[in-house]
Design a protein around this motif. Structure first.
Motif, PDB file in Angstrom:
ATOM      1  N   PRO A   1      -6.453  12.176  -2.636  1.00 49.79           N
ATOM      2  CA  PRO A   1      -7.015  12.354  -1.071  1.00 49.79           C
ATOM      3  C   PRO A   1      -7.973  11.299  -1.089  1.00 49.79           C
ATOM      4  O   PRO A   1      -7.949  10.764   0.091  1.00 49.79           O
ATOM      5  CB  PRO A   1      -7.334  13.763  -0.908  1.00 49.79           C
ATOM      6  CG  PRO A   1      -6.447  14.346  -1.843  1.00 49.79           C
ATOM      7  CD  PRO A   1      -6.656  13.765  -3.249  1.00 49.79           C
ATOM      8  N   ALA A   2      -9.057  11.235  -1.783  1.00 52.12           N
ATOM      9  CA  ALA A   2     -10.000  10.285  -1.774  1.00 52.12           C
ATOM     10  C   ALA A   2      -9.768   8.898  -1.577  1.00 52.12           C
ATOM     11  O   ALA A   2     -10.011   8.068  -0.997  1.00 52.12           O
ATOM     12  CB  ALA A   2     -10.986  10.615  -2.792  1.00 52.12           C
TER      13      ALA A   2
ATOM     14  N   GLU B   1      -7.818  -0.753   4.100  1.00 54.89           N
ATOM     15  CA  GLU B   1      -6.752  -1.756   4.831  1.00 54.89           C
ATOM     16  C   GLU B   1      -7.249  -1.997   6.237  1.00 54.89           C
ATOM     17  O   GLU B   1      -6.741  -3.174   6.612  1.00 54.89           O
ATOM     18  CB  GLU B   1      -5.522  -0.723   4.738  1.00 54.89           C
ATOM     19  CG  GLU B   1      -4.302  -1.362   5.647  1.00 54.89           C
ATOM     20  CD  GLU B   1      -3.139  -0.338   5.489  1.00 54.89           C
ATOM     21  OE1 GLU B   1      -2.472  -0.083   6.705  1.00 54.89           O
ATOM     22  OE2 GLU B   1      -2.755   0.110   4.213  1.00 54.89           O
TER      23      GLU B   1
ATOM     24  N   ASN C   1      -6.603   7.778  -0.819  1.00 50.81           N
ATOM     25  CA  ASN C   1      -5.725   7.499   0.315  1.00 50.81           C
ATOM     26  C   ASN C   1      -6.802   7.304   1.412  1.00 50.81           C
ATOM     27  O   ASN C   1      -6.672   6.333   2.267  1.00 50.81           O
ATOM     28  CB  ASN C   1      -4.771   8.477   0.724  1.00 50.81           C
ATOM     29  CG  ASN C   1      -3.809   8.781  -0.327  1.00 50.81           C
ATOM     30  OD1 ASN C   1      -3.114   7.630  -0.784  1.00 50.81           O
ATOM     31  ND2 ASN C   1      -3.275   9.868  -0.518  1.00 50.81           N
ATOM     32  N   ALA C   2      -7.903   8.203   1.579  1.00 47.93           N
ATOM     33  CA  ALA C   2      -8.850   7.825   2.600  1.00 47.93           C
ATOM     34  C   ALA C   2      -9.691   6.428   2.372  1.00 47.93           C
ATOM     35  O   ALA C   2      -9.811   5.750   3.395  1.00 47.93           O
ATOM     36  CB  ALA C   2      -9.854   8.841   2.708  1.00 47.93           C
ATOM     37  N   HIS C   3     -10.110   6.012   1.248  1.00 48.63           N
ATOM     38  CA  HIS C   3     -10.630   5.054   0.783  1.00 48.63           C
ATOM     39  C   HIS C   3      -9.652   3.780   1.268  1.00 48.63           C
ATOM     40  O   HIS C   3     -10.038   2.854   2.020  1.00 48.63           O
ATOM     41  CB  HIS C   3     -11.142   4.735  -0.372  1.00 48.63           C
ATOM     42  CG  HIS C   3     -12.132   3.602  -0.838  1.00 48.63           C
ATOM     43  ND1 HIS C   3     -13.143   3.942  -1.779  1.00 48.63           N
ATOM     44  CD2 HIS C   3     -12.332   2.447  -0.293  1.00 48.63           C
ATOM     45  CE1 HIS C   3     -13.774   2.665  -1.623  1.00 48.63           C
ATOM     46  NE2 HIS C   3     -13.452   1.937  -0.946  1.00 48.63           N
TER      47      HIS C   3
ATOM     48  N   ARG D   1       0.436   4.219  -2.890  1.00 48.36           N
ATOM     49  CA  ARG D   1       0.086   5.597  -2.467  1.00 48.36           C
ATOM     50  C   ARG D   1       1.229   6.088  -3.233  1.00 48.36           C
ATOM     51  O   ARG D   1       1.079   7.642  -3.772  1.00 48.36           O
ATOM     52  CB  ARG D   1       0.540   5.728  -0.802  1.00 48.36           C
ATOM     53  CG  ARG D   1      -0.638   5.297  -0.042  1.00 48.36           C
ATOM     54  CD  ARG D   1      -0.776   5.312   1.312  1.00 48.36           C
ATOM     55  NE  ARG D   1      -1.212   4.445   2.146  1.00 48.36           N
ATOM     56  CZ  ARG D   1      -2.543   4.784   2.502  1.00 48.36           C
ATOM     57  NH1 ARG D   1      -3.235   5.933   1.993  1.00 48.36           N
ATOM     58  NH2 ARG D   1      -3.305   3.572   3.066  1.00 48.36           N
TER      59      ARG D   1
ATOM     60  N   ASP E   1      -7.385   3.706   3.421  1.00 49.77           N
ATOM     61  CA  ASP E   1      -7.120   3.646   4.816  1.00 49.77           C
ATOM     62  C   ASP E   1      -8.209   2.664   5.555  1.00 49.77           C
ATOM     63  O   ASP E   1      -7.970   1.828   6.023  1.00 49.77           O
ATOM     64  CB  ASP E   1      -7.155   5.106   5.477  1.00 49.77           C
ATOM     65  CG  ASP E   1      -5.968   5.635   5.313  1.00 49.77           C
ATOM     66  OD1 ASP E   1      -4.896   5.090   5.026  1.00 49.77           O
ATOM     67  OD2 ASP E   1      -6.062   7.012   5.580  1.00 49.77           O
ATOM     68  N   ALA E   2      -9.376   2.817   5.006  1.00 46.39           N
ATOM     69  CA  ALA E   2     -10.564   2.181   5.414  1.00 46.39           C
ATOM     70  C   ALA E   2     -10.411   0.700   5.056  1.00 46.39           C
ATOM     71  O   ALA E   2     -10.842  -0.228   5.750  1.00 46.39           O
ATOM     72  CB  ALA E   2     -11.812   2.832   4.993  1.00 46.39           C
TER      73      ALA E   2
ATOM     74  N   TRP F   1      -8.628  13.469  -6.895  1.00 47.68           N
ATOM     75  CA  TRP F   1      -8.781  11.955  -6.450  1.00 47.68           C
ATOM     76  C   TRP F   1      -7.888  11.326  -5.574  1.00 47.68           C
ATOM     77  O   TRP F   1      -8.267  10.468  -4.894  1.00 47.68           O
ATOM     78  CB  TRP F   1      -9.123  11.266  -7.860  1.00 47.68           C
ATOM     79  CG  TRP F   1      -7.828  10.920  -8.654  1.00 47.68           C
ATOM     80  CD1 TRP F   1      -7.682  11.440  -9.904  1.00 47.68           C
ATOM     81  CD2 TRP F   1      -7.019   9.748  -8.228  1.00 47.68           C
ATOM     82  NE1 TRP F   1      -6.719  11.040 -10.288  1.00 47.68           N
ATOM     83  CE2 TRP F   1      -6.033   9.875  -9.709  1.00 47.68           C
ATOM     84  CE3 TRP F   1      -6.718   9.050  -7.549  1.00 47.68           C
ATOM     85  CZ2 TRP F   1      -4.981   9.182  -9.959  1.00 47.68           C
ATOM     86  CZ3 TRP F   1      -5.656   8.071  -7.889  1.00 47.68           C
ATOM     87  CH2 TRP F   1      -4.820   8.136  -8.808  1.00 47.68           C
TER      88      TRP F   1
ATOM     89  N   HIS G   1       0.761  -1.184  -0.211  1.00 49.55           N
ATOM     90  CA  HIS G   1      -0.160   0.045   0.134  1.00 49.55           C
ATOM     91  C   HIS G   1       0.714   1.166  -0.188  1.00 49.55           C
ATOM     92  O   HIS G   1       0.408   2.225  -0.524  1.00 49.55           O
ATOM     93  CB  HIS G   1      -0.806  -0.090   1.182  1.00 49.55           C
ATOM     94  CG  HIS G   1      -2.223  -0.954   1.061  1.00 49.55           C
ATOM     95  ND1 HIS G   1      -3.030  -1.180   1.860  1.00 49.55           N
ATOM     96  CD2 HIS G   1      -2.301  -1.991   0.103  1.00 49.55           C
ATOM     97  CE1 HIS G   1      -3.968  -2.189   1.752  1.00 49.55           C
ATOM     98  NE2 HIS G   1      -3.652  -2.580   0.262  1.00 49.55           N
TER      99      HIS G   1
ATOM    100  N   ALA H   1     -10.449   0.403  -3.633  1.00 49.28           N
ATOM    101  CA  ALA H   1     -10.442   2.073  -3.647  1.00 49.28           C
ATOM    102  C   ALA H   1     -10.571   2.793  -5.164  1.00 49.28           C
ATOM    103  O   ALA H   1     -11.074   4.083  -5.067  1.00 49.28           O
ATOM    104  CB  ALA H   1      -9.483   2.511  -2.753  1.00 49.28           C
TER     105      ALA H   1
END
Length: 253
Positions: free
Chosen positions: A212-213, A222, A215-217, A85, A219-220, A210, A81, A140
């Motif tokens: 930032p979105a 993972e 990375n947030a998705h 990223r 995170d969830a 896109w 991951h 994601a």
């Protein structure tokens, strides 16, 4: 050498070739090599394009299944991951070429390219569900890339899409008998004549909507993978059965 690195066109085009055929597995060694190459490339102000390609018939069969097993998967997921990223934030246009199978973690890497060139026999898929796991990065990326229904079709069945279907879905942007030659020609015509500085600014401006979105998705996804999925019996069974080359016996938990 897991990754073959070459520069051409007066140093303005970098080619990264997965060089562990026939499967080109994205294991710890390959991830480390790719990450280091991206770090070095990011520091080169003359670089106008990077092509990610492969030795042999297939792009990649995906990440190492053995590294998904208990006691290993935390480190593997973290490293993979981190690489994805880095690819998402990479400021130089990234082109990918796909021949043959492009599966699992291999497809997730390709999804982060700016443009994908496929051979007519290419097949792209996320087969993780067949081993009772799921693909966090593709989860994601795919809904926004090809729409939620098409994404769920690929992610929930684990089937692969052929080159023509992948083109129609938007997974690839061009089919060519020689995808590497097509990628080089595209770079020569469309990218190398441009200012490398301006290209970097344009890539970052375009991806600002896109990344930032993503990375947030991720995170969830993972957290779900590490905290819930891998505590279930079926995920360990599916991975172990694959390594042992036997049929899985599901407990549905």
């Amino acid at each position: 050498m897991a990754l073959e690195i070459t520069k051409s066109h007066e140093g303005r085009l970098l080619t990264l070739k997965l060089n562990a055929p026939p499967a080109n597995i994205v294991d710890a060694q390959m991830m480390a090599a790719l990450s280091a190459a991206l770090d070095e490339a990011e520091q080169d102000p003359q670089l106008a394009a990077v092509i990610l390609t492969h030795e042999g018939k297939h792009f990649s069969f995906g990440a190492s299944v053995e590294e998904h097993l208990p006691g290993k998967f935390e480190a593997m997921i973290g490293s993979f991951h981190a690489l994805c990223r880095k690819l998402a934030a990479f400021p130089v246009p990234l082109l990918a070429t796909v021949g043959g199978q492009c599966l699992g973690g291999g497809m997730e890497i390709v999804l982060l390219a700016s443009r994908v060139f496929a051979g007519p026999k290419a097949r792209l898929g996320q087969p993780e569900i067949q081993l009772a796991v799921f693909a966090p990065v593709a989860s994601a990326l795919l809904p926004g890339r090809i729409g939620p229904q098409a994404a769920e079709d690929l992610l929930l069945t684990g089937r692969s899409a052929g080159a023509e279907e992948a083109l129609a879905l938007g997974l690839v942007q061009q089919i060519d008998e020689d995808p590497l030659a097509a990628a080089v020609a595209y770079a020569e015509a469309q990218l190398l004549p441009r200012s490398a500085f301006a290209l970097r600014q344009a890539v970052q401006a375009t991806r600002a909507s896109w990344v930032p979105a993503f990375n947030a998705h991720l995170d969830a996804a993972e957290a779900r993978y590490l905290g819930e999925l891998m505590s279930g019996a079926d995920s360990v069974e599916g991975l172990t059965a694959f390594v042992e080359k036997r049929e899985s016996v599901w407990k549905h938990r």
